[in-house]
Design an enzyme around this catalytic site. Structure first.
Site, PDB file in Angstrom:
ATOM      1  N   CYS A   1      -7.638   2.954 -20.673  1.00 42.62           N
ATOM      2  CA  CYS A   1      -7.217   1.855 -21.882  1.00 42.62           C
ATOM      3  C   CYS A   1      -8.549   1.584 -22.454  1.00 42.62           C
ATOM      4  O   CYS A   1      -9.575   1.067 -21.964  1.00 42.62           O
ATOM      5  CB  CYS A   1      -6.389   1.100 -21.342  1.00 42.62           C
ATOM      6  SG  CYS A   1      -4.847   1.383 -20.845  1.00 42.62           S
TER       7      CYS A   1
ATOM      8  N   ARG B   1     -11.025   6.852 -23.585  1.00 45.67           N
ATOM      9  CA  ARG B   1     -10.450   5.882 -22.590  1.00 45.67           C
ATOM     10  C   ARG B   1      -9.053   6.194 -22.530  1.00 45.67           C
ATOM     11  O   ARG B   1      -8.761   5.817 -21.384  1.00 45.67           O
ATOM     12  CB  ARG B   1     -10.920   4.634 -22.736  1.00 45.67           C
ATOM     13  CG  ARG B   1     -12.674   4.280 -22.737  1.00 45.67           C
ATOM     14  CD  ARG B   1     -12.514   2.778 -23.010  1.00 45.67           C
ATOM     15  NE  ARG B   1     -12.095   2.075 -21.971  1.00 45.67           N
ATOM     16  CZ  ARG B   1     -12.867   1.632 -20.835  1.00 45.67           C
ATOM     17  NH1 ARG B   1     -14.143   2.246 -20.780  1.00 45.67           N
ATOM     18  NH2 ARG B   1     -12.556   1.090 -19.820  1.00 45.67           N
TER      19      ARG B   1
ATOM     20  N   TRP C   1      -3.761   4.585 -21.878  1.00 41.57           N
ATOM     21  CA  TRP C   1      -3.395   5.576 -21.017  1.00 41.57           C
ATOM     22  C   TRP C   1      -2.450   5.029 -20.082  1.00 41.57           C
ATOM     23  O   TRP C   1      -2.721   4.217 -19.290  1.00 41.57           O
ATOM     24  CB  TRP C   1      -4.885   6.022 -20.112  1.00 41.57           C
ATOM     25  CG  TRP C   1      -4.884   7.082 -19.195  1.00 41.57           C
ATOM     26  CD1 TRP C   1      -5.066   8.538 -19.620  1.00 41.57           C
ATOM     27  CD2 TRP C   1      -4.559   7.023 -17.866  1.00 41.57           C
ATOM     28  NE1 TRP C   1      -4.982   9.028 -18.465  1.00 41.57           N
ATOM     29  CE2 TRP C   1      -4.638   8.420 -17.428  1.00 41.57           C
ATOM     30  CE3 TRP C   1      -4.444   5.921 -17.021  1.00 41.57           C
ATOM     31  CZ2 TRP C   1      -4.515   8.688 -16.211  1.00 41.57           C
ATOM     32  CZ3 TRP C   1      -4.044   6.562 -15.708  1.00 41.57           C
ATOM     33  CH2 TRP C   1      -4.166   7.836 -15.094  1.00 41.57           C
TER      34      TRP C   1
ATOM     35  N   ASN D   1      -6.045  -3.893 -20.259  1.00 37.66           N
ATOM     36  CA  ASN D   1      -6.570  -2.484 -19.675  1.00 37.66           C
ATOM     37  C   ASN D   1      -6.499  -2.984 -18.086  1.00 37.66           C
ATOM     38  O   ASN D   1      -7.157  -3.853 -17.654  1.00 37.66           O
ATOM     39  CB  ASN D   1      -7.975  -2.309 -20.066  1.00 37.66           C
ATOM     40  CG  ASN D   1      -8.672  -1.300 -19.168  1.00 37.66           C
ATOM     41  OD1 ASN D   1      -8.065  -0.214 -18.753  1.00 37.66           O
ATOM     42  ND2 ASN D   1      -9.972  -1.331 -19.449  1.00 37.66           N
ATOM     43  N   GLY D   2      -5.869  -2.195 -17.403  1.00 41.29           N
ATOM     44  CA  GLY D   2      -5.903  -2.492 -15.830  1.00 41.29           C
ATOM     45  C   GLY D   2      -4.496  -2.258 -15.198  1.00 41.29           C
ATOM     46  O   GLY D   2      -3.727  -1.713 -16.036  1.00 41.29           O
TER      47      GLY D   2
ATOM     48  N   GLU E   1     -17.798  22.496  -9.433  1.00 39.70           N
ATOM     49  CA  GLU E   1     -17.765  21.723 -10.682  1.00 39.70           C
ATOM     50  C   GLU E   1     -17.004  22.541 -11.906  1.00 39.70           C
ATOM     51  O   GLU E   1     -16.683  22.536 -12.776  1.00 39.70           O
ATOM     52  CB  GLU E   1     -19.007  21.308 -10.964  1.00 39.70           C
ATOM     53  CG  GLU E   1     -19.348  20.625 -12.451  1.00 39.70           C
ATOM     54  CD  GLU E   1     -18.823  19.386 -12.775  1.00 39.70           C
ATOM     55  OE1 GLU E   1     -17.922  18.647 -11.943  1.00 39.70           O
ATOM     56  OE2 GLU E   1     -18.811  19.012 -13.798  1.00 39.70           O
TER      57      GLU E   1
ATOM     58  N   LYS F   1     -14.224  21.958 -14.577  1.00 41.11           N
ATOM     59  CA  LYS F   1     -14.305  21.962 -16.071  1.00 41.11           C
ATOM     60  C   LYS F   1     -13.409  22.779 -16.873  1.00 41.11           C
ATOM     61  O   LYS F   1     -12.668  22.394 -17.747  1.00 41.11           O
ATOM     62  CB  LYS F   1     -15.688  22.519 -16.489  1.00 41.11           C
ATOM     63  CG  LYS F   1     -17.157  21.505 -16.245  1.00 41.11           C
ATOM     64  CD  LYS F   1     -17.004  20.371 -16.748  1.00 41.11           C
ATOM     65  CE  LYS F   1     -16.453  19.193 -16.356  1.00 41.11           C
ATOM     66  NZ  LYS F   1     -17.064  18.319 -15.509  1.00 41.11           N
TER      67      LYS F   1
ATOM     68  N   GLU G   1      -9.834  20.942 -16.457  1.00 37.57           N
ATOM     69  CA  GLU G   1      -9.928  19.721 -17.094  1.00 37.57           C
ATOM     70  C   GLU G   1      -9.401  19.902 -18.594  1.00 37.57           C
ATOM     71  O   GLU G   1      -8.468  19.429 -18.984  1.00 37.57           O
ATOM     72  CB  GLU G   1     -10.930  18.987 -17.163  1.00 37.57           C
ATOM     73  CG  GLU G   1     -11.146  18.234 -15.795  1.00 37.57           C
ATOM     74  CD  GLU G   1     -12.606  17.462 -15.919  1.00 37.57           C
ATOM     75  OE1 GLU G   1     -12.622  16.310 -15.680  1.00 37.57           O
ATOM     76  OE2 GLU G   1     -13.672  18.343 -16.305  1.00 37.57           O
TER      77      GLU G   1
ATOM     78  N   HIS H   1     -10.952  33.472   4.076  1.00 39.20           N
ATOM     79  CA  HIS H   1      -9.997  32.594   5.015  1.00 39.20           C
ATOM     80  C   HIS H   1      -8.943  32.180   4.091  1.00 39.20           C
ATOM     81  O   HIS H   1      -7.984  31.171   4.596  1.00 39.20           O
ATOM     82  CB  HIS H   1     -10.645  31.594   5.596  1.00 39.20           C
ATOM     83  CG  HIS H   1     -11.862  31.810   6.555  1.00 39.20           C
ATOM     84  ND1 HIS H   1     -11.617  32.705   7.682  1.00 39.20           N
ATOM     85  CD2 HIS H   1     -12.945  31.762   6.452  1.00 39.20           C
ATOM     86  CE1 HIS H   1     -12.692  32.844   8.300  1.00 39.20           C
ATOM     87  NE2 HIS H   1     -13.712  32.318   7.577  1.00 39.20           N
TER      88      HIS H   1
ATOM     89  N   LYS I   1     -11.406   9.021 -19.587  1.00 37.23           N
ATOM     90  CA  LYS I   1     -13.205   9.338 -19.029  1.00 37.23           C
ATOM     91  C   LYS I   1     -13.122   8.367 -18.063  1.00 37.23           C
ATOM     92  O   LYS I   1     -13.805   8.734 -17.139  1.00 37.23           O
ATOM     93  CB  LYS I   1     -13.752   9.010 -20.376  1.00 37.23           C
ATOM     94  CG  LYS I   1     -15.379   8.857 -20.111  1.00 37.23           C
ATOM     95  CD  LYS I   1     -15.678  10.303 -20.571  1.00 37.23           C
ATOM     96  CE  LYS I   1     -17.179  10.349 -20.316  1.00 37.23           C
ATOM     97  NZ  LYS I   1     -17.492  11.745 -19.464  1.00 37.23           N
TER      98      LYS I   1
HETATM   99  C1  G6P Z   1     -12.824  10.574 -14.537  1.00 34.73           C
HETATM  100  C2  G6P Z   1     -13.483  11.808 -15.629  1.00 34.73           C
HETATM  101  C3  G6P Z   1     -14.487  12.641 -14.804  1.00 34.73           C
HETATM  102  C4  G6P Z   1     -15.298  11.823 -13.881  1.00 34.73           C
HETATM  103  C5  G6P Z   1     -14.646  10.783 -13.018  1.00 34.73           C
HETATM  104  C6  G6P Z   1     -15.640   9.970 -12.411  1.00 34.73           C
HETATM  105  O1  G6P Z   1     -11.899  11.510 -13.987  1.00 34.73           O
HETATM  106  O2  G6P Z   1     -12.460  12.184 -16.391  1.00 34.73           O
HETATM  107  O3  G6P Z   1     -14.889  13.224 -15.617  1.00 34.73           O
HETATM  108  O4  G6P Z   1     -16.147  12.637 -13.347  1.00 34.73           O
HETATM  109  O5  G6P Z   1     -13.677   9.897 -13.657  1.00 34.73           O
HETATM  110  O6  G6P Z   1     -15.797   9.027 -13.291  1.00 34.73           O
HETATM  111  P1  G6P Z   1     -17.408   8.016 -13.190  1.00 34.73           P
HETATM  112  O7  G6P Z   1     -17.436   7.219 -14.291  1.00 34.73           O
HETATM  113  O8  G6P Z   1     -17.245   7.249 -11.555  1.00 34.73           O
HETATM  114  O9  G6P Z   1     -18.437   9.201 -12.923  1.00 34.73           O
END
Ligand code: G6P
Length: 613
Positions: A2, A27, A73, A99-100, A486, A490, A493, A509, A608
């Site tokens: 948010c 956000r 969000w 927000n929260g 990672e 990616k 996501e 395994h 984000k």
């Molecule tokens: C969210 C984002 C990710 C990020 C994670 C941790 O899930 O979509 O891209 O890695 O939060 O965020 P931070 O700001 O703590 O690195």
């Protein structure tokens, strides 16, 4: 999680708020809305992205100098018009953006319902604003006092801004756990409020970061900051260093691609002024005061979420190999709920791009209570995590707006490498020549990332072959195992293709059962200490007709013979290889997502910055 924006001053509020919401859309983008004071109080809100809201307001009179806006969000209640913010209180006299999460909202709601209040949405935010209305009614207090009293009874996290029909030149804002920045106009006669500084930077570089449990009251363009216990606070105005260009796309089609391409510079910025191989210098100013705690640590615990957790896993290899100290890496969300054991000589390192992730922040508070010294590795300057830690280093990557983290990851690795090296040097677990050799190699990384970016066209071709795959497997060993995780993250996501990362040796395994001619397997198979072993793993996949895409070191001939596709990256030493190997994986997921028509900067269901638990 948010985004909130508000404005009060002499300018038109709507253009500032709508542009601010566009900047904060990373956000959350389930719904958006604004409320304006223009003779009366009006709320306009809509399910969908900010662009949908803007489109729906084409023929509406949007004049007014005071207003609030929100991009959501969803946490409580499905994303629809009804649950979109701003929310009116029951008598429609107050509006709120929030927000929260208000954790005790259902108890408050029941209480209000028993008094006859009815609710139109499923949100905790509507409960909060109605709670404020009820207090105001019962106590006949001014708005700011009612907000203060309500927040004293609220459990949870919030950044809120409230407006009232009765006091049209007034905004009341407060925070606990969710960020809120106040931009102060040049003549101190206008104020911009937002979840981060990106909506503000264009108008002023003077900002106040509201602290937890503080309330900002802006009445007739005069600002007062109070603590929740009603003591008056002196605002601490800071100067923003953020440049407007840094938050625009700069000719790229997407923020994610721009941020991938920024990595030669962002990694150079993370290293700038901190290392010199010639002088054998390694300087991390923000860590100095507490560096001995790291040098004498019996154990390091690294905490983070998502991509930051992956960076932490690379950190484990770095600290254990170079500084010979045991490391445990944990999801902040698990750590905080399991009564972890922290001993006197343990040190905690928290990694967070945004510096606002609720679970990481809560983990820090817990570790602090247990007496740990905490180092932070953050990108956003002045963020909650940066402020909550004892010491740390910023990665200086500049704003990362694409929801999928890219340049933050390589920046985090740069800081972790420098920190591990510094500790190793001070502890004497590395000799002078190895120390200088690693420093010298680190200095070459930005330029080697530049070379990796030249693989873009090649990666795009491979993407076109695999864009319709239903599953992907990513395999790596040692330092490159976290890179496999990672790479898989990616792809998941942004393209919504199911992908899993595994240590290559673990394939037999379980995951090997999945391999057939339909299954693309991405190997990170650079020339390092596990090269021979990873070749065997590739053969195991080929024997089962899997399709192999291998990230290899320039000049590799052996893997070329067995893999379906190879991507050659420059040679580097093993501890630094994740910073290069991840680049083609970022590009691969980007191109696959684009070819599948996905919104890479705003992938579905994600946000984000996750400021809720
Ligand atoms: C969210 C984002 C990710 C990020 C994670 C941790 O899930 O979509 O891209 O890695 O939060 O965020 P931070 O700001 O703590 O690195």
């Amino acid at each position: 999680m948010c985004g909130i924006v508000a404005y009060t001053g002499m300018r038109e509020a709507y253009p500032i708020i709508i542009k601010g919401l566009e900047r904060l859309e990373y956000r959350g983008y389930d719904s958006a809305g604004i409320a304006l004071q223009n003779g009366d109080l009006h709320v306009y809100k809509k399910k969908g992205k900010v662009a949908d809201l803007k489109e729906s307001l084409k023929n509406v009179n949007l004049e007014g100098n005071v207003g609030i806006g929100h991009t959501r969000w969803a946490t409580h209640g499905e994303p629809n018009d009804r649950n979109a913010h701003p929310h009116y209180s029951a008598n429609q006299n107050l509006v709120i953006i929030h927000n929260g999460i208000i954790e005790n909202y259902s108890a408050i709601k029941q209480d209000l319902e028993s008094k006859g209040y009815a609710f139109t949405s499923d949100t905790d935010s509507e409960v909060l604003v109605t709670f404020i209305e009820d207090i105001q009614k019962n106590t006949q207090t001014p708005l700011e006092e009612a907000v203060r009293l309500a927040l004293q009874r609220v459990v949870g996290a919030y950044a809120i801004v409230v407006m009232s029909r009765d006091t049209p030149h007034m905004l009341v804002a407060a925070r606990k756990g969710s960020p809120l920045v106040i931009g102060v106009g040049k003549n101190k006669d206008e104020y911009f409020l937002a979840s981060d500084a990106t909506p503000i930077v264009e108008y002023t570089n003077e900002v106040i970061y509201l602290d937890d449990l503080e309330i900002a009251i802006i009445k007739n363009n005069q600002l007062v900051i109070q603590h929740l216990d009603s003591t008056i606070k002196t605002p601490y105005i800071q100067t923003l260093t953020l440049a407007l260009e840094a938050i625009e796309k700069g000719g790229f089609e997407h923020f994610m691609l721009k941020e991938i391409y920024e990595q030669p510079k962002s990694v150079a910025d993370a290293l700038r002024g901190r290392i010199s191989s010639l002088e054998g210098r390694l300087h991390l100013g923000g860590m100095l005061e507490y560096i001995n705690r790291l040098v004498t640590a019996d154990r390091i615990m690294i905490l983070g979420c998502g991509t930051s957790w992956h960076a932490g896993l690379v950190g484990e290899y770095l600290f254990e190999e170079l500084a010979r100290v045991p490391v445990e890496v944990e999801y902040a969300s698990e750590f905080r709920y399991r009564n972890p054991i922290i001993r006197e000589n343990d040190v905690v390192i928290c990694i967070s791009q945004s510096g606002e992730t609720a679970d990481t922040l809560a983990a820090i508070e817990l570790a602090k209570q247990k007496g740990a010294v905490i180092f932070g590795i953050c990108n956003v300057v002045g963020s909650s995590i940066a402020r909550a830690t004892h010491a740390g280093a910023y990665i200086h990557a500049g704003p990362e707006i694409g929801v999928a983290s890219t340049k933050a990851f390589t920046g985090q690795l740069a800081i972790l490498t420098m920190t591990a090296l510094l500790v190793a040097y001070r502890k004497g677990t590395i000799n002078e020549s190895d120390y200088r050799r690693i420093l010298a190699e680190l200095e070459t990384i930005p330029q080697k990332i530049e070379q990796c970016l030249k693989l873009n066209a090649e990666t795009e071709k491979i993407a076109s072959v695999f864009k319709n795959a239903h599953n992907f497997l990513y395999l790596g060993r040692g330092y490159n195992f976290p890179v496999a995780l990672e790479g898989a993250l990616k792809l998941k996501e942004i393209s919504y293709i199911h992908a899993e990362g595994y240590p290559a040796a673990e394939m037999k395994h379980g995951p090997i059962a999945l391999i057939d001619e339909e299954m693309p397997v991405v190997f990170i198979a650079t020339k390092d200490s596990s090269y021979e072993k990873i070749i065997s793993n590739i053969q195991e996949v080929k024997a089962r007709k899997g399709r192999v895409i291998a990230i290899v070191t320039e000049g590799d001939t052996e893997i070329k013979k067995m893999a379906d596709f190879t991507i050659e990256i420059p040679h580097t030493i093993e501890p630094l290889s994740p910073m290069l190997a991840v680049i083609p994986l970022q590009l691969l997921s980007y191109h696959i997502a684009i070819m599948r028509g996905c919104d890479v900067d705003r992938p579905r269901n994600l946000a984000k910055s996750v400021t809720v638990e």
